[in-house]
Motif scaffolding. Structure first.
Motif, PDB file in Angstrom:
ATOM      1  N   HIS A  10       0.818  -1.210   0.000  1.00  0.00           N
ATOM      2  CA  HIS A  10       0.000   0.000   0.000  1.00  0.00           C
ATOM      3  C   HIS A  10       0.850   1.258   0.000  1.00  0.00           C
ATOM      4  O   HIS A  10       0.332   2.339  -0.225  1.00  0.00           O
ATOM      5  CB  HIS A  10      -0.911   0.008   1.224  1.00  0.00           C
ATOM      6  CG  HIS A  10      -1.756  -1.212   1.341  1.00  0.00           C
ATOM      7  ND1 HIS A  10      -2.964  -1.325   0.697  1.00  0.00           N
ATOM      8  CD2 HIS A  10      -1.561  -2.390   1.980  1.00  0.00           C
ATOM      9  CE1 HIS A  10      -3.486  -2.522   0.956  1.00  0.00           C
ATOM     10  NE2 HIS A  10      -2.646  -3.190   1.729  1.00  0.00           N
ATOM     11  N   VAL A  11       2.111   1.097   0.318  1.00  0.00           N
ATOM     12  CA  VAL A  11       3.000   2.252   0.420  1.00  0.00           C
ATOM     13  C   VAL A  11       4.293   1.941  -0.321  1.00  0.00           C
ATOM     14  O   VAL A  11       4.859   0.862  -0.164  1.00  0.00           O
ATOM     15  CB  VAL A  11       3.326   2.597   1.887  1.00  0.00           C
ATOM     16  CG1 VAL A  11       4.211   3.827   1.961  1.00  0.00           C
ATOM     17  CG2 VAL A  11       2.053   2.804   2.701  1.00  0.00           C
ATOM     18  N   GLY A  83      -0.668  10.612  -2.937  1.00  0.00           N
ATOM     19  CA  GLY A  83      -1.631   9.549  -2.681  1.00  0.00           C
ATOM     20  C   GLY A  83      -2.958   9.730  -3.370  1.00  0.00           C
ATOM     21  O   GLY A  83      -3.967   9.191  -2.919  1.00  0.00           O
ATOM     22  N   ARG A 107      -5.108   1.459  -4.276  1.00  0.00           N
ATOM     23  CA  ARG A 107      -4.346   2.686  -4.383  1.00  0.00           C
ATOM     24  C   ARG A 107      -3.016   2.522  -3.647  1.00  0.00           C
ATOM     25  O   ARG A 107      -2.956   1.945  -2.557  1.00  0.00           O
ATOM     26  CB  ARG A 107      -5.146   3.817  -3.729  1.00  0.00           C
ATOM     27  CG  ARG A 107      -4.401   5.142  -3.695  1.00  0.00           C
ATOM     28  CD  ARG A 107      -4.335   5.730  -2.303  1.00  0.00           C
ATOM     29  NE  ARG A 107      -5.605   5.744  -1.617  1.00  0.00           N
ATOM     30  CZ  ARG A 107      -6.254   6.838  -1.297  1.00  0.00           C
ATOM     31  NH1 ARG A 107      -5.744   7.996  -1.628  1.00  0.00           N
ATOM     32  NH2 ARG A 107      -7.382   6.763  -0.627  1.00  0.00           N
ATOM     33  N   VAL A 109       0.045   4.702  -1.990  1.00  0.00           N
ATOM     34  CA  VAL A 109       0.578   6.004  -1.603  1.00  0.00           C
ATOM     35  C   VAL A 109       2.089   5.913  -1.721  1.00  0.00           C
ATOM     36  O   VAL A 109       2.693   4.956  -1.237  1.00  0.00           O
ATOM     37  CB  VAL A 109       0.183   6.350  -0.160  1.00  0.00           C
ATOM     38  CG1 VAL A 109       0.898   7.604   0.313  1.00  0.00           C
ATOM     39  CG2 VAL A 109      -1.329   6.517  -0.049  1.00  0.00           C
TER      40      VAL A 109
ATOM     41  N   ASN B   8      -8.640   2.913   4.034  1.00  0.00           N
ATOM     42  CA  ASN B   8      -7.366   2.299   3.716  1.00  0.00           C
ATOM     43  C   ASN B   8      -6.614   2.252   5.036  1.00  0.00           C
ATOM     44  O   ASN B   8      -6.059   3.253   5.465  1.00  0.00           O
ATOM     45  CB  ASN B   8      -6.617   3.144   2.690  1.00  0.00           C
ATOM     46  CG  ASN B   8      -5.239   2.612   2.428  1.00  0.00           C
ATOM     47  OD1 ASN B   8      -4.643   1.943   3.278  1.00  0.00           O
ATOM     48  ND2 ASN B   8      -4.695   2.909   1.270  1.00  0.00           N
ATOM     49  N   HIS B  10      -3.925   1.517   6.153  1.00  0.00           N
ATOM     50  CA  HIS B  10      -2.460   1.464   6.129  1.00  0.00           C
ATOM     51  C   HIS B  10      -1.847   2.844   6.087  1.00  0.00           C
ATOM     52  O   HIS B  10      -0.648   2.984   6.288  1.00  0.00           O
ATOM     53  CB  HIS B  10      -1.983   0.671   4.912  1.00  0.00           C
ATOM     54  CG  HIS B  10      -2.555  -0.697   4.861  1.00  0.00           C
ATOM     55  ND1 HIS B  10      -1.991  -1.748   5.531  1.00  0.00           N
ATOM     56  CD2 HIS B  10      -3.665  -1.193   4.248  1.00  0.00           C
ATOM     57  CE1 HIS B  10      -2.724  -2.842   5.324  1.00  0.00           C
ATOM     58  NE2 HIS B  10      -3.734  -2.523   4.544  1.00  0.00           N
ATOM     59  N   VAL B  11      -2.649   3.838   5.750  1.00  0.00           N
ATOM     60  CA  VAL B  11      -2.145   5.197   5.610  1.00  0.00           C
ATOM     61  C   VAL B  11      -3.089   6.152   6.332  1.00  0.00           C
ATOM     62  O   VAL B  11      -4.305   6.043   6.199  1.00  0.00           O
ATOM     63  CB  VAL B  11      -2.051   5.614   4.124  1.00  0.00           C
ATOM     64  CG1 VAL B  11      -1.480   7.018   4.000  1.00  0.00           C
ATOM     65  CG2 VAL B  11      -1.201   4.625   3.331  1.00  0.00           C
ATOM     66  N   ASP B  56      -8.032  11.856  -1.587  1.00  0.00           N
ATOM     67  CA  ASP B  56      -6.627  12.244  -1.710  1.00  0.00           C
ATOM     68  C   ASP B  56      -6.112  12.641  -0.321  1.00  0.00           C
ATOM     69  O   ASP B  56      -6.891  12.888   0.599  1.00  0.00           O
ATOM     70  CB  ASP B  56      -6.511  13.420  -2.680  1.00  0.00           C
ATOM     71  CG  ASP B  56      -5.087  13.567  -3.229  1.00  0.00           C
ATOM     72  OD1 ASP B  56      -4.173  12.876  -2.724  1.00  0.00           O
ATOM     73  OD2 ASP B  56      -4.895  14.369  -4.149  1.00  0.00           O
ATOM     74  N   LEU B  57      -4.789  12.698  -0.204  1.00  0.00           N
ATOM     75  CA  LEU B  57      -4.214  12.979   1.109  1.00  0.00           C
ATOM     76  C   LEU B  57      -4.613  14.360   1.617  1.00  0.00           C
ATOM     77  O   LEU B  57      -5.016  14.518   2.776  1.00  0.00           O
ATOM     78  CB  LEU B  57      -2.691  12.862   1.038  1.00  0.00           C
ATOM     79  CG  LEU B  57      -2.152  11.517   0.542  1.00  0.00           C
ATOM     80  CD1 LEU B  57      -0.640  11.602   0.326  1.00  0.00           C
ATOM     81  CD2 LEU B  57      -2.481  10.411   1.530  1.00  0.00           C
ATOM     82  N   VAL B 109       1.528   4.036   7.998  1.00  0.00           N
ATOM     83  CA  VAL B 109       2.341   5.171   7.573  1.00  0.00           C
ATOM     84  C   VAL B 109       1.468   6.415   7.679  1.00  0.00           C
ATOM     85  O   VAL B 109       0.327   6.407   7.208  1.00  0.00           O
ATOM     86  CB  VAL B 109       2.819   4.992   6.122  1.00  0.00           C
ATOM     87  CG1 VAL B 109       3.492   6.260   5.605  1.00  0.00           C
ATOM     88  CG2 VAL B 109       3.762   3.804   6.026  1.00  0.00           C
TER      89      VAL B 109
END
Lengths: 233, 233
Positions: A10-11, A83, A107, A109, B8, B10-11, B56-57, B109
DNA sequence: ACAAAAGTGTTTGGAGTACACCCATGA
DNA sequence: TCATGGGTGTACTCCAAACACTTTTGT
């Protein structure tokens, strides 16, 4: 899923690697081939990788760079993450990810880094199916680039311009160990996008105590040879 | 897993929100309570969130801030990502994540943002079980902080000091709409960690065309009233 | 001798720094 | 009238910018 123990799919990290050939700033890109059943595409991507399960971000970027160039101790700084959910929606990119990672991917990032290297030290590893080459920055907009890598390069360029501006020491990451004042000025002017005055520039660097003259001159040039300098401390 | 369609896991994004109370820089932190079967802990965390699947971030960070303060159009910049594998290994943090997200979590992350807000505009939302408060920066090292949030605050502070340095316009994100030169100087000096000369400082701002005097004076002060200024453009 | 780049000083204006006293107001 | 912060000018230093010619070397 066993691959989950190795990768965090994912990253990722991507490195914008800059070099200076004496004339222009260049960026190091990897040739990518995407094979379908009937066709095959060619484009370019930034050196990068999914992060391993027990790896910090800086470690991952550092690993990418070492695998690519064999070099250690290079200037490497995280500058931004990307991201956007659409960044992994291009069918070519999806295909490549699935071929490469053997995983269904949502997705990703990516955490982007810039690196500065002395272009003459670069030892390209051409194994691992990777073929890397230097490209001039003005070529990038016309090239086919993976993901949002063209945009990442631009942001990396902004970042490095800004940083070279406030931290002149970084200039020497891009120059060969022995350089002339003219080379230094060409680099300085390229980065700052100006054309500075020769005398004023020499006056300025004369008071940079970390630029020290050597007892050596350029050789093999068809005109008066210039003194060589090195960066100290 | 249906939650996978929404989150998500993970982020994440985290926001380091700075304010200025006329004396010191402060940071906005959220009270966190972690309830076990037999005990309960209290500590502080940065406002943040896992990113939604199609977000988006920047959107995620913006959403966090709007949910927290109700404000829109605030200065918000991504400054760095943090992904050390150990950052989500503290048992308290794991417990809290599992309670909050109802998911097993690996490493997360986080993409960190700084925000600058006018402290007098802050409208705290105290619903959603969140209680936010301003803290002085020097209190932070002695506080119990979630994850690596103490480190993130420090990096955010470095970033914002640097940016206020090269972009004086940002100072006005922290000041009330009408301010005195003394308030501006106090902020400037706090950010730059200096004590600058009164006359020289006024001379400097006199040539900032975007600082314009009003026909208004301070009121209710037990000494000579100072002229008020506003920021324009 | 000529082409091509190396190297060298002086002047000027603007910005930052150091420094000390009077002014206006409320209590 | 006193305590508290508001507000003001001058001299010096340093840095950036503008500007043109001589020197060295290879061909």
């Amino acid at each position: 899923m066993s691959v989950d123990n190795i990768y965090n799919p994912h990253v990722s990290v991507d490195c914008v690697v800059f070099g200076f050939d004496g004339e222009k700033l260049k960026v190091l890109l990897i040739e990518r081939t995407i094979a379908n059943q009937n066709e095959s595409y060619n484009d370019k991507k930034l050196p990068g990788s999914i992060i391993l399960a027990n790896e910090d971000l800086d470690e991952a970027a550092s690993r990418v760079l070492t695998e690519l160039t064999g070099l250690k101790n290079i200037y490497l700084r995280q500058f931004r993450s990307f991201g956007n959910p659409d960044r992994t929606k291009n069918p070519r990119d999806i295909l490549w990810l699935e071929n490469t990672l053997q995983l269904k991917i949502g997705r990703i990032v990516t955490v982007a880094y810039v690196a500065l290297i002395k272009i003459d030290r670069k030892i390209l590893v051409k194994s691992d199916n990777t073929q890397a080459n230097w490209y001039e920055l003005h070529e990038v907009p016309a090239m086919n680039m993976a993901f949002d890598h063209a945009g990442i390069i631009n942001k990396g360029l902004d970042y490095i311009r800004h940083n070279l501006d406030i931290e002149p020491h970084l200039l020497f990451e891009l120059l060969p160990r022995k350089f002339t004042i003219t080379q230094l000025q060409t680099l300085y002017d390229t980065v700052h996008q100006i054309r500075s005055d020769v005398r004023n520039f020499r006056k300025k660097v004369a008071q940079w105590s970390y630029v020290v003259p050597l007892d050596e001159m350029e050789e093999g040039v068809p005109h008066r040879a210039a003194r060589l300098y090195k960066y100290k401390k």
